[in-house]
Design an enzyme around this catalytic site. Structure first.
Site, short mmCIF file in Angstrom:
data_model
loop_
_atom_site.label_atom_id
_atom_site.label_comp_id
_atom_site.label_asym_id
_atom_site.label_seq_id
_atom_site.Cartn_x
_atom_site.Cartn_y
_atom_site.Cartn_z
N GLU A 131 2.14 1.83 -3.45
CA GLU A 131 1.09 2.46 -4.27
C GLU A 131 1.11 3.98 -4.10
O GLU A 131 1.06 4.73 -5.09
CB GLU A 131 -0.27 1.90 -3.86
CG GLU A 131 -1.48 2.61 -4.48
CD GLU A 131 -2.64 2.74 -3.52
OE1 GLU A 131 -3.10 3.88 -3.30
OE2 GLU A 131 -3.09 1.72 -2.97
N HIS A 132 1.21 4.45 -2.86
CA HIS A 132 1.26 5.89 -2.60
C HIS A 132 2.50 6.53 -3.21
O HIS A 132 2.44 7.63 -3.77
CB HIS A 132 1.25 6.14 -1.09
CG HIS A 132 -0.11 6.12 -0.48
ND1 HIS A 132 -0.69 7.24 0.09
CD2 HIS A 132 -1.04 5.13 -0.36
CE1 HIS A 132 -1.90 6.93 0.54
NE2 HIS A 132 -2.13 5.65 0.29
N HIS A 171 0.84 -1.20 0.00
CA HIS A 171 0.00 0.00 0.00
C HIS A 171 0.87 1.25 0.00
O HIS A 171 0.59 2.24 -0.70
CB HIS A 171 -0.91 -0.03 1.22
CG HIS A 171 -1.90 1.08 1.28
ND1 HIS A 171 -2.52 1.47 2.44
CD2 HIS A 171 -2.40 1.91 0.32
CE1 HIS A 171 -3.32 2.47 2.20
NE2 HIS A 171 -3.28 2.76 0.92
N GLY A 173 -15.80 -12.60 -1.78
CA GLY A 173 -14.66 -12.03 -1.06
C GLY A 173 -14.07 -10.78 -1.68
O GLY A 173 -13.19 -10.15 -1.09
N GLY A 174 -14.55 -10.41 -2.89
CA GLY A 174 -14.06 -9.19 -3.52
C GLY A 174 -12.55 -9.15 -3.62
O GLY A 174 -11.90 -10.08 -4.10
N GLU A 210 -5.54 6.61 6.41
CA GLU A 210 -6.53 5.67 5.89
C GLU A 210 -6.82 4.57 6.90
O GLU A 210 -7.98 4.15 7.08
CB GLU A 210 -6.03 5.06 4.58
CG GLU A 210 -5.96 6.05 3.42
CD GLU A 210 -5.56 5.37 2.13
OE1 GLU A 210 -5.98 4.21 1.91
OE2 GLU A 210 -4.83 5.99 1.34
#
Length: 296
Positions: free
Chosen positions: A25-26, A22, A281-282, A103
Site C-alpha cells: 500500500e505504501h 501494508h 469486527g469492522g 505506524e
C-alpha cells in the site's frame, strides 16, 4: 473525490512476511510511469485543497482522496495509474518500511490494537486470517537473515492479486453522472483484468478461523491506560451478503437499548457500568464476522 477498494489485504500475503500487504500500500505512492516524481500525487492533491490516504484491512485495501471540484479529472489521472503503471521504486523500500514501522510503534499502547493482538493470537494457524501492520523486524531484518528479497515479494503480491475484477471504485464530483462515467472509463480502462477474484466468506478456507478451545475462554489484559472494560465477542458467519436483512442490527438494537428495563439501564442503576454498546469486527471481517458487546 474518489475511493478505490481492492479485495486484497493482510490475509492474502505470505504469513511468514507479516505486513507485506501494508508495505505494498505504501509503495503505490512512490510514483507512476507518467508521474514518476515521488510525492507528486500527494503534493498535487494537497496543493488543491484536498487530502489523500489509504489503509490496509484484513481482506481489502482502500485508497482515497478528496480535492477541489475543478481538479477532479487531473487528480483521477494520477490516482488511476496506481493500478495500471506503478513504479514501485526499489530505492524507496527501506524508507517505506520505516514508515510502516512508525505506524506500528504508534499503535502499540493503544487499547484497541492490544485487543486486536489478542484476536490475532487466538486465530487458527491453519486459517489465512491474521492481522499484521508490519515493522522493521519482520519486514527488514528477518527477511534479510532468511535471504528473502522483500521488494520482489511485494511486486509479486501486486502482480498476482491487484486486478480490476477485484476492485470497486466510487467517484463523486460536480459533473453529471454521464460525464463522470466517461471520465472513469477514460482514466481506468488501462487497469488490467487478470482474471483474479480473491475468495471471501466461507470460500477463504475449509478451516475455521478460530478453534473452539482457543476462542471460548476468558482473557485478562493489563491496560497501559486507565481503562476498565469487559467485552464479550462472538465469531459468526460473514454478514456482508446479508446486507439487505442485516440480522445483527436486530441484536444490536436489543442489546444496545438503554431504556427502562434494558440490560444497560439495569447495570447502570447498580453502578456496575458507565456505558454499554454493541460493535462488529469492522475491517477484521472477510472470512467471518464478529459481534461484540462492550461494557465500561
Amino acid at each position: 473525490g474518489a475511493a478505490l477498494c481492492v479485495n486484497v489485504g493482510m490475509c492474502h500475503e505470505r504469513k511468514d512476511l507479516p505486513g507485506l500487504a501494508h508495505f505494498l500500500e505504501h509503495m503505490l505512492f512512490t510514483g507512476t510511469e507518467k508521474y514518476p516524481s515521488e510525492g507528486e500525487y500527494s503534493e498535487f492533491v494537497s496543493q488543491n485543497g484536498g487530502m489523500a490516504n489509504a489503509y490496509t484491512a484484513c481482506y481489502y485495501t482502500n485508497y482515497y482522496f478528496d480535492i477541489k471540484p475543478e481538479m477532479l479529472e487531473p487528480a483521477l489521472d494520477r490516482f488511476s495509474r496506481f493500478f495500471s503503471e506503478p513504479l514501485l521504486t526499489r530505492d524507496c523500500t527501506e524508507r517505506e518500511i520505516n514508515a510502516v514501522d512508525s505506524e506500528f510503534q504508534g499503535g502499540r499502547t493503544e487499547p484497541w490494537w492490544r485487543f486486536i493482538g489478542i484476536i490475532n493470537q487466538s486465530a487458527n494457524p491453519e486459517h489465512p486470517f491474521h492481522v499484521a501492520v508490519g515493522n522493521n523486524k519482520v519486514l527488514l531484518e528477518d527477511p534479510k537473515e532468511r535471504g528473502i528479497d522483500l521488494y520482489e515479494e511485494m511486486k509479486k503480491l501486486y502482480n498476482e492479486t491487484y486486478s480490476s475484477e477485484g476492485m470497486t471504485l466510487c467517484v463523486f464530483g460536480k459533473e453529471s453522472v454521464a460525464a463522470l462515467e466517461a471520465m472513469v472509463k477514460d482514466k481506468f480502462s488501462a487497469v488490467p483484468n487478470k482474471g483474479v477474484q480473491m475468495p471471501i466468506g466461507d470460500d477463504v478456507s475449509d478451516q475455521p478461523p478460530f478453534v473452539q478451545s482457543d476462542w471460548n475462554r476468558l482473557l485478562l489484559q493489563n491496560p497501559v491506560k486507565d481503562i476498565k472494560s469487559l467485552t464479550f465477542s462472538w465469531a459468526i458467519p460473514y454478514q456482508a451478503p446479508l446486507w439487505r436483512s442485516k440480522p445483527t442490527r436486530y441484536i444490536s438494537h436489543l442489546l444496545g437499548h438503554e431504556g427502562a428495563g434494558s440490560v444497560i439501564a439495569a447495570l447502570k442503576q447498580q453502578g456496575l457500568i458507565s456505558q454499554g454498546y454493541p460493535s462488529n469486527g469492522g475491517w477484521l471481517e472477510g472470512a467471518f464476522s464478529l459481534f461484540s458487546m462492550n461494557f465500561e
